[in-house]
Design a protein around this motif. Structure first.
Motif, PDB file in Angstrom:
ATOM      1  N   ASN A 128      37.718  13.215 -21.760  1.00  0.00           N
ATOM      2  CA  ASN A 128      36.789  14.337 -21.664  1.00  0.00           C
ATOM      3  C   ASN A 128      35.422  13.825 -21.220  1.00  0.00           C
ATOM      4  O   ASN A 128      34.466  13.783 -22.006  1.00  0.00           O
ATOM      5  CB  ASN A 128      36.683  15.067 -23.014  1.00  0.00           C
ATOM      6  CG  ASN A 128      36.033  16.429 -22.884  1.00  0.00           C
ATOM      7  OD1 ASN A 128      35.262  16.690 -21.962  1.00  0.00           O
ATOM      8  ND2 ASN A 128      36.337  17.313 -23.820  1.00  0.00           N
ATOM      9  N   THR A 168      39.792  27.546 -29.186  1.00  0.00           N
ATOM     10  CA  THR A 168      39.382  26.679 -28.084  1.00  0.00           C
ATOM     11  C   THR A 168      40.532  26.484 -27.110  1.00  0.00           C
ATOM     12  O   THR A 168      40.336  26.485 -25.890  1.00  0.00           O
ATOM     13  CB  THR A 168      38.914  25.313 -28.628  1.00  0.00           C
ATOM     14  OG1 THR A 168      37.951  25.523 -29.672  1.00  0.00           O
ATOM     15  CG2 THR A 168      38.302  24.476 -27.526  1.00  0.00           C
ATOM     16  N   ASP A 169      41.721  26.306 -27.648  1.00  0.00           N
ATOM     17  CA  ASP A 169      42.935  26.387 -26.849  1.00  0.00           C
ATOM     18  C   ASP A 169      43.445  27.814 -26.996  1.00  0.00           C
ATOM     19  O   ASP A 169      44.058  28.157 -28.008  1.00  0.00           O
ATOM     20  CB  ASP A 169      43.977  25.392 -27.351  1.00  0.00           C
ATOM     21  CG  ASP A 169      45.299  25.490 -26.583  1.00  0.00           C
ATOM     22  OD1 ASP A 169      45.413  26.338 -25.678  1.00  0.00           O
ATOM     23  OD2 ASP A 169      46.225  24.723 -26.916  1.00  0.00           O
ATOM     24  N   HIS A 216      45.883  21.185 -34.688  1.00  0.00           N
ATOM     25  CA  HIS A 216      47.234  21.749 -34.624  1.00  0.00           C
ATOM     26  C   HIS A 216      48.227  20.973 -35.492  1.00  0.00           C
ATOM     27  O   HIS A 216      49.351  21.428 -35.704  1.00  0.00           O
ATOM     28  CB  HIS A 216      47.719  21.793 -33.175  1.00  0.00           C
ATOM     29  CG  HIS A 216      46.923  22.719 -32.311  1.00  0.00           C
ATOM     30  ND1 HIS A 216      45.851  22.281 -31.570  1.00  0.00           N
ATOM     31  CD2 HIS A 216      47.021  24.059 -32.097  1.00  0.00           C
ATOM     32  CE1 HIS A 216      45.331  23.314 -30.924  1.00  0.00           C
ATOM     33  NE2 HIS A 216      46.010  24.399 -31.222  1.00  0.00           N
ATOM     34  N   SER A 247      42.151  34.836 -20.991  1.00  0.00           N
ATOM     35  CA  SER A 247      41.194  34.096 -20.183  1.00  0.00           C
ATOM     36  C   SER A 247      40.698  35.018 -19.075  1.00  0.00           C
ATOM     37  O   SER A 247      41.354  36.009 -18.725  1.00  0.00           O
ATOM     38  CB  SER A 247      41.828  32.839 -19.594  1.00  0.00           C
ATOM     39  OG  SER A 247      42.937  33.180 -18.765  1.00  0.00           O
ATOM     40  N   ASP A 282      40.266  15.012 -30.940  1.00  0.00           N
ATOM     41  CA  ASP A 282      41.152  15.328 -29.821  1.00  0.00           C
ATOM     42  C   ASP A 282      41.702  14.090 -29.118  1.00  0.00           C
ATOM     43  O   ASP A 282      42.343  14.208 -28.066  1.00  0.00           O
ATOM     44  CB  ASP A 282      40.413  16.220 -28.815  1.00  0.00           C
ATOM     45  CG  ASP A 282      40.040  17.570 -29.411  1.00  0.00           C
ATOM     46  OD1 ASP A 282      40.724  18.006 -30.348  1.00  0.00           O
ATOM     47  OD2 ASP A 282      39.058  18.182 -28.945  1.00  0.00           O
ATOM     48  N   VAL A 301      45.830  29.421 -25.943  1.00  0.00           N
ATOM     49  CA  VAL A 301      47.277  29.593 -26.065  1.00  0.00           C
ATOM     50  C   VAL A 301      47.731  29.301 -27.493  1.00  0.00           C
ATOM     51  O   VAL A 301      48.771  29.801 -27.930  1.00  0.00           O
ATOM     52  CB  VAL A 301      48.013  28.682 -25.059  1.00  0.00           C
ATOM     53  CG1 VAL A 301      49.528  28.804 -25.205  1.00  0.00           C
ATOM     54  CG2 VAL A 301      47.597  29.031 -23.638  1.00  0.00           C
ATOM     55  N   ASN A 302      46.940  28.508 -28.231  1.00  0.00           N
ATOM     56  CA  ASN A 302      47.353  28.070 -29.566  1.00  0.00           C
ATOM     57  C   ASN A 302      46.222  28.233 -30.576  1.00  0.00           C
ATOM     58  O   ASN A 302      45.660  27.243 -31.066  1.00  0.00           O
ATOM     59  CB  ASN A 302      47.797  26.598 -29.520  1.00  0.00           C
ATOM     60  CG  ASN A 302      49.014  26.392 -28.653  1.00  0.00           C
ATOM     61  OD1 ASN A 302      50.100  26.862 -28.964  1.00  0.00           O
ATOM     62  ND2 ASN A 302      48.835  25.680 -27.536  1.00  0.00           N
ATOM     63  N   GLN A 344      46.864  35.135 -22.840  1.00  0.00           N
ATOM     64  CA  GLN A 344      47.162  33.786 -23.312  1.00  0.00           C
ATOM     65  C   GLN A 344      47.994  33.781 -24.587  1.00  0.00           C
ATOM     66  O   GLN A 344      48.979  33.053 -24.683  1.00  0.00           O
ATOM     67  CB  GLN A 344      45.848  33.020 -23.547  1.00  0.00           C
ATOM     68  CG  GLN A 344      44.978  32.873 -22.322  1.00  0.00           C
ATOM     69  CD  GLN A 344      45.636  32.061 -21.221  1.00  0.00           C
ATOM     70  OE1 GLN A 344      46.296  31.049 -21.494  1.00  0.00           O
ATOM     71  NE2 GLN A 344      45.464  32.486 -19.972  1.00  0.00           N
ATOM     72  N   ARG A 363      33.330  24.111 -29.155  1.00  0.00           N
ATOM     73  CA  ARG A 363      34.540  24.766 -29.652  1.00  0.00           C
ATOM     74  C   ARG A 363      34.360  26.278 -29.630  1.00  0.00           C
ATOM     75  O   ARG A 363      33.237  26.782 -29.693  1.00  0.00           O
ATOM     76  CB  ARG A 363      34.858  24.312 -31.086  1.00  0.00           C
ATOM     77  CG  ARG A 363      35.139  22.828 -31.221  1.00  0.00           C
ATOM     78  CD  ARG A 363      35.312  22.417 -32.674  1.00  0.00           C
ATOM     79  NE  ARG A 363      36.517  22.965 -33.282  1.00  0.00           N
ATOM     80  CZ  ARG A 363      36.880  22.755 -34.548  1.00  0.00           C
ATOM     81  NH1 ARG A 363      36.102  22.019 -35.346  1.00  0.00           N
ATOM     82  NH2 ARG A 363      38.001  23.268 -35.027  1.00  0.00           N
TER      83      ARG A 363
END
Length: 674
Positions: free
Chosen positions: A658, A513-514, A58, A458, A612, A516-517, A467, A495
């Motif tokens: 993680n 993977t996210d 990001h 989701s 990450d 929302v983004n 999302q 991923r």
């Protein structure tokens, strides 16, 4: 060809505290490596000063200005741009298919099977840099989407011109025993000589279809048919009833057909179930025209065009359709030529005539969809994603012939729910919106980014939870048909990454993977086919298959790409994805990816831990060095080193953000040690 290079930026340095326990363990590992090898490449020097080299995705800037904007036009000589991908080959369609539209893809062994409105083409892609034409099978039908299973090939036919005998002359009559609308079945045990062995006729034809392999049934497979055309006359196919289900429970509307294919006798394939998965759905919310369409509508109104409201939206009525209404008025008064009075009467009566016509077609009222465009089946998780006109539908398919609707969602930003792609866990699904039907320019700078895009949901307790939206971000011209279309997952472990076609918007790869983004991470695009008129072309679909990305280009042929390492993806992640090998792949039959234990798999997970920021860099460096050393070893020494590393990684998991991924690394190393 225009190329774009990423601007590489290193993140700011970040200091991590090192525990006494970790330092001791790190020294033990490095000492172990030194004893085994006789020397260590870097030892413990400078461990506390290591900084991350992989940037969170990001934080990586996109190319600016976007090189997809302003590409020069052309059919086979258009200007091109590519970012974080390599084009391995581009191959034109064979002669009989050049003027036709290429459609969807299926894969078997080393072969890519490409549908076309003229039939299908088989390519040998064992050398992706030089695909070889195996056969071009002339058998016209709309739109000839293809799927495979074993030695069987299934081909969709929906239009009125498809013939049972694969003839090219079409079917000129309204009712004909020669017409094919449904599924063709070919024996491809000798793929160079496909044998047409059967067909299953359906009332609305097959626009697309999905092959379901039931994990609990080794004797049969099932085909879910999505047919969007009008119901054919009962005189042509018995039992085809064009009525609402409350008027006739045997109606061919508001249902999908499910075909059973006995593998020992595919000639006996037949419809085994008609599932009414749309019951109780009401008309979905819709958005109005885009700013460009509103401006064109007002210009047409000022110029005196005939305008009527259809399904809630004002549209310009012109051409042969308008002439049909005018002919009715002339006929009603017993005339032979239209007069100015007839034209005035048409202007006054047009809306009523259209309303009457729509009512006769059963398209008025507060009801939901009466068919699906695509249904993506994911039998290993027991789910299907139905992209069904105005709804996205989640189905339970654990009983293949009796799918059960779990949830249905509508969205005023979506015009036409087109296709679905699950992530590998079946916990997220990406729906596409084919606003404009695929032949219109819907990626102009005036078009909202939420329209003609993807919607990411989701899946929580059997419900779809919105999302975010994602759309190819580069503005396209008014002569480029562009909107979200078909794609697939790329099996990068750990991923969720998808490759997707956007018609003349080209192809791109994005990470969700996210959910929302979502983030775009690679693309290829060509300039428009024409700079002066809208012509249909571009990527119908692009799919990952055994290490390459294969693109069905509507007007040009077949493209094959490869992902290359970039700030968004490492060589380890790419190498790990290539350890997944499929025997076959169908666009609407999603497999569950499984990765065999390998050194790239362990290192890919470790790269993601670094990207990450889920473990301090000193530990990451130590583990990476240890894995690389073990990779160069063999026998008992390698097994001992791998087990020592696995133990240390498990002990460090609790200090990681993680721990689950850390355990995956440890488990991979243990498997390699055995």
């Amino acid at each position: 060809m225009k190329h774009t290079e990423q601007n590489k930026k290193l993140p700011k340095k970040k200091n991590f505290g090192l525990t006494t326990k970790f330092v001791a363990n790190a020294v033990v590992l490095i000492m172990a490596g030194a004893i085994i090898y006789g020397c260590a490449s870097s030892g413990n020097a400078g461990l506390q000063h290591q900084t991350h080299q992989l940037t969170p995705i990001h934080q990586i800037p996109a190319p600016s200005p976007d090189p997809r904007v302003g590409l020069a036009p052309g059919l086979f000589d258009a200007e091109e741009t590519i970012w974080n991908m390599e084009m391995l080959s581009t191959t034109p369609s064979p002669e009989d298919f050049i003027a036709s539209w290429n459609t969807d893809l299926a894969f078997k062994g080393n072969y890519a099977i490409q549908g076309s409105y003229n039939g299908f083409v088989v390519w040998d892609i064992s050398n992706p840099r030089a695909p070889e034409l195996v056969i071009d099978y002339l058998c016209p039908a709309s739109q000839s989407d293809v799927s495979v299973y074993g030695d069987l090939l299934f081909v969709s036919g929906e239009g009125l011109g498809g013939r049972l005998d694969c003839g090219v002359e079409g079917v000129p009559t309204a009712v004909s025993a020669d017409r094919l609308r449904g599924i063709r079945i070919f024996d491809i045990s000798n793929i160079r000589k496909p044998k047409y062995i059967a067909n299953v006729q359906t009332c609305r034809g097959s626009h697309t279809h999905s092959v379901l392999v039931d994990p609990n049934d080794t004797e049969n497979i099932f085909i879910y048919v999505s047919g969007s055309a009008p119901v054919r006359p009962e005189e042509e196919l018995e039992g085809c009833i064009d009525a609402f289900p409350d008027e006739d429970p045997d109606s061919a509307l508001f249902r999908i057909e499910i075909i059973k294919v006995p593998l020992a006798n595919p000639e006996a394939s037949h419809i085994v179930s008609t599932a009414r998965i749309f019951d109780g759905l009401v008309a979905p919310p819709v958005h109005g025209p885009a700013p460009t369409e509103r401006e064109a509508l007002e210009r047409a109104r000022a110029e005196g065009a005939y305008i009527a409201r259809i399904m809630g939206q004002e549209r310009v009525i012109r051409g042969a359709w308008l002439q049909q209404f005018l002919d009715v008025i002339v006929e009603e008064r017993g005339g032979t030529q239209a007069t100015a009075a007839d034209s005035l009467a048409l202007r006054e009566r047009l809306q009523g005539m259209i309303d009457e016509m729509m009512a006769a077609r059963g398209r008025t009222g507060d009801h939901g969809p009466n068919q699906c465009h695509d249904i993506t089946l994911f039998p290993e998780v027991g789910l299907a994603g139905g992209a069904c006109e105005g709804y996205g539908i989640l189905l339970d398919i654990t009983d293949p012939i009796n799918p059960v609707r779990l949830d249905a969602v509508a969205d005023s930003n979506f015009a036409y729910w087109h296709s679905a792609t699950f992530n590998n866990d079946g916990t997220v699904v990406v729906f596409t919106d084919e606003w404009g039907g695929g032949t219109q320019p819907k990626c102009r700078d005036t078009d909202p980014m939420e329209w003609g895009a993807n919607a990411i949901f989701s899946i929580e307790d059997g419900k779809l939870v919105f999302q975010s939206y994602f759309k190819m971000p580069a503005p396209q011209t008014s002569t480029e048909n562009c909107v979200a279309h078909n794609g697939s997952l790329i099996p990068v472990p750990g991923r969720d990454i998808m490759v997707q076609g956007w018609y003349q918007g080209g192809v791109n790869v994005f990470d969700f993977t996210d959910p929302v983004n979502p983030v775009e991470m690679a693309f290829h695009d060509r300039g428009p086919i024409s700079a002066t008129r809208l012509e249909t072309g571009g990527s119908w679909s692009i799919y990952w298959y055994n290490g390459v990305l294969v693109n069905s280009e509507i007007a040009r042929g077949l493209d094959i790409f490869d992902l290359i390492p970039s700030e968004f993806i490492t060589q380890n992640e790419i190498d790990a994805s290539r350890t997944v090998v499929l025997d076959y792949f169908n666009a609407q039959g999603q497999p569950k990816f499984r990765w065999p234990a390998s050194f790239p798999l362990a290192l890919a997970y470790l790269d993601q831990i670094e990207r990450d920021r889920e473990l301090d860099m000193a530990q990451i460096v130590t583990f990476r060095q240890g894995i690389n050393r073990a990779q160069r070893m063999n026998g008992t020494a390698q097994a001992r080193m791998l087990n020592e590393l696995a133990t240390q990684i498990e002990q460090s998991a609790t200090a990681s953000a993680n721990p689950r991924k850390m355990q995956r690394i440890a488990d991979t190393l243990k498997q390699l040690s055995s």
